[in-house]
Scaffold this active site. Sequence first.
Site, PDB file in Angstrom:
ATOM      1  N   GLY A 215     -13.993   5.866  -8.777  1.00 12.88           N
ATOM      2  CA  GLY A 215     -12.610   6.002  -9.250  1.00 12.88           C
ATOM      3  C   GLY A 215     -11.579   5.928  -8.145  1.00 12.88           C
TER       4      GLY A 215
ATOM      5  CG  HIS B  27      -4.397   3.691   3.424  1.00 17.29           C
ATOM      6  ND1 HIS B  27      -3.373   3.068   4.109  1.00 17.29           N
ATOM      7  CD2 HIS B  27      -4.914   4.625   4.280  1.00 17.29           C
ATOM      8  CE1 HIS B  27      -3.273   3.590   5.329  1.00 17.29           C
ATOM      9  NE2 HIS B  27      -4.201   4.549   5.449  1.00 17.29           N
TER      10      HIS B  27
ATOM     11  CG  ASN C  53     -13.003   9.488  -5.268  1.00 16.38           C
ATOM     12  OD1 ASN C  53     -14.077  10.010  -5.550  1.00 16.38           O
ATOM     13  ND2 ASN C  53     -11.842  10.057  -5.550  1.00 16.38           N
TER      14      ASN C  53
ATOM     15  CG  HIS D 143      -7.437   8.595  -0.077  1.00 18.87           C
ATOM     16  ND1 HIS D 143      -7.481   7.274  -0.458  1.00 18.87           N
ATOM     17  CD2 HIS D 143      -7.742   9.305  -1.198  1.00 18.87           C
ATOM     18  CE1 HIS D 143      -7.780   7.185  -1.739  1.00 18.87           C
ATOM     19  NE2 HIS D 143      -7.948   8.397  -2.208  1.00 18.87           N
TER      20      HIS D 143
ATOM     21  CG  HIS E  81      -9.275  13.500  -2.494  1.00 20.63           C
ATOM     22  ND1 HIS E  81      -8.204  13.515  -3.358  1.00 20.63           N
ATOM     23  CD2 HIS E  81      -9.773  12.240  -2.548  1.00 20.63           C
ATOM     24  CE1 HIS E  81      -8.061  12.312  -3.917  1.00 20.63           C
ATOM     25  NE2 HIS E  81      -8.999  11.522  -3.436  1.00 20.63           N
TER      26      HIS E  81
ATOM     27  CG  HIS F 239      -4.337  -0.798   4.964  1.00 14.62           C
ATOM     28  ND1 HIS F 239      -3.802  -0.145   3.866  1.00 14.62           N
ATOM     29  CD2 HIS F 239      -5.288  -1.630   4.488  1.00 14.62           C
ATOM     30  CE1 HIS F 239      -4.408  -0.588   2.775  1.00 14.62           C
ATOM     31  NE2 HIS F 239      -5.307  -1.488   3.126  1.00 14.62           N
TER      32      HIS F 239
ATOM     33  CB  CYS G 149       0.924   1.274   4.405  1.00 13.75           C
ATOM     34  SG  CYS G 149      -0.711   0.915   5.090  1.00 13.75           S
TER      35      CYS G 149
ATOM     36  CB  CYS H 145      -0.907  -0.015   1.225  1.00 10.31           C
ATOM     37  SG  CYS H 145      -1.808   1.522   1.429  1.00 10.31           S
TER      38      CYS H 145
ATOM     39  CG  ASP I 265      -3.221  14.213  -4.589  1.00 12.47           C
ATOM     40  OD1 ASP I 265      -4.137  13.460  -4.236  1.00 12.47           O
ATOM     41  OD2 ASP I 265      -2.604  14.060  -5.684  1.00 12.47           O
TER      42      ASP I 265
HETATM   43  P1  AMP Z   1      -8.305   8.314  -5.307  1.00 13.73           P
HETATM   44  O1  AMP Z   1      -8.515   8.399  -6.785  1.00 13.73           O
HETATM   45  O2  AMP Z   1      -9.423   8.926  -4.511  1.00 13.73           O
HETATM   46  O3  AMP Z   1      -7.929   6.922  -4.848  1.00 13.73           O
HETATM   47  O4  AMP Z   1      -7.085   9.282  -5.004  1.00 13.73           O
HETATM   48  C1  AMP Z   1      -5.766   8.835  -4.896  1.00 13.73           C
HETATM   49  C2  AMP Z   1      -4.928  10.093  -4.816  1.00 13.73           C
HETATM   50  O5  AMP Z   1      -3.661   9.745  -4.312  1.00 13.73           O
HETATM   51  C3  AMP Z   1      -4.714  10.771  -6.161  1.00 13.73           C
HETATM   52  O6  AMP Z   1      -5.192  12.125  -6.085  1.00 13.73           O
HETATM   53  C4  AMP Z   1      -3.197  10.708  -6.352  1.00 13.73           C
HETATM   54  O7  AMP Z   1      -2.670  11.862  -6.971  1.00 13.73           O
HETATM   55  C5  AMP Z   1      -2.707  10.566  -4.923  1.00 13.73           C
HETATM   56  N1  AMP Z   1      -1.417   9.910  -4.787  1.00 13.73           N
HETATM   57  C6  AMP Z   1      -1.010   8.708  -5.297  1.00 13.73           C
HETATM   58  N2  AMP Z   1       0.250   8.432  -4.939  1.00 13.73           N
HETATM   59  C7  AMP Z   1       0.667   9.477  -4.160  1.00 13.73           C
HETATM   60  C8  AMP Z   1       1.881   9.783  -3.476  1.00 13.73           C
HETATM   61  N3  AMP Z   1       2.939   8.968  -3.510  1.00 13.73           N
HETATM   62  N4  AMP Z   1       1.948  10.947  -2.781  1.00 13.73           N
HETATM   63  C9  AMP Z   1       0.901  11.776  -2.731  1.00 13.73           C
HETATM   64  N5  AMP Z   1      -0.292  11.537  -3.336  1.00 13.73           N
HETATM   65  C10 AMP Z   1      -0.400  10.403  -4.047  1.00 13.73           C
HETATM   66 ZN    ZN Z   2      -2.393   1.302   3.625  1.00 10.69          ZN
END
Ligand code: AMP
Ligand code: ZN
Length: 115
Positions: free
Chosen positions: A93, A98, A87, A100, A102, A46, A7, A4, A30
């Site tokens: 999408g 994990h 999401n 999160h 936004h 997680h 993680c 992950c 992000d």
């Molecule tokens: P989601 O589409 O809601 O799963 O959003 C995942 C978000 O994680 C996206 O906006 C990505 O730009 C962000 N993301 C993925 N990898 C990283 C990372 N290493 N550091 C910061 N943000 C990330």
């Molecule tokens: Zn995780």
Amino acid sequence: MEDCVFCKIIKGEIPSEKVYEDEEILAFKDINPAAPIHILVIPKKHINSLLDLKDEDFILIEKIQKVINNLAKQLKIEDEGFRVIVNCGKDAGQEVMHLHYHLLAGKKLGEKIVG
Ligand code: AMP
Ligand code: ZN
């Protein structure tokens, strides 16, 4: 969870720009911002998605929302406003499995999907 990405960020194995951290919650920028302010707020535990929250996890949602409100004040976006998005699953999408939140702000955000 081993593979992950979030993680790994929590463990410091992948770099991130942290904006808040405590024992249970981490907030970081992000990597692909959709707005001038685009922060992800995550539980350190997680949890795959909203649907995987167990009874004892819901306290984390309260804590995440408090972090978001505090960040809104710190970043001085209370007056202009902000958007919070989670999401969940394929149709929404969700890419990173994990949980999160936004936090988006810093410009007039695009069309609302609901409302
Ligand atoms: P989601 O589409 O809601 O799963 O959003 C995942 C978000 O994680 C996206 O906006 C990505 O730009 C962000 N993301 C993925 N990898 C990283 C990372 N290493 N550091 C910061 N943000 C990330
Ligand atoms: Zn995780």
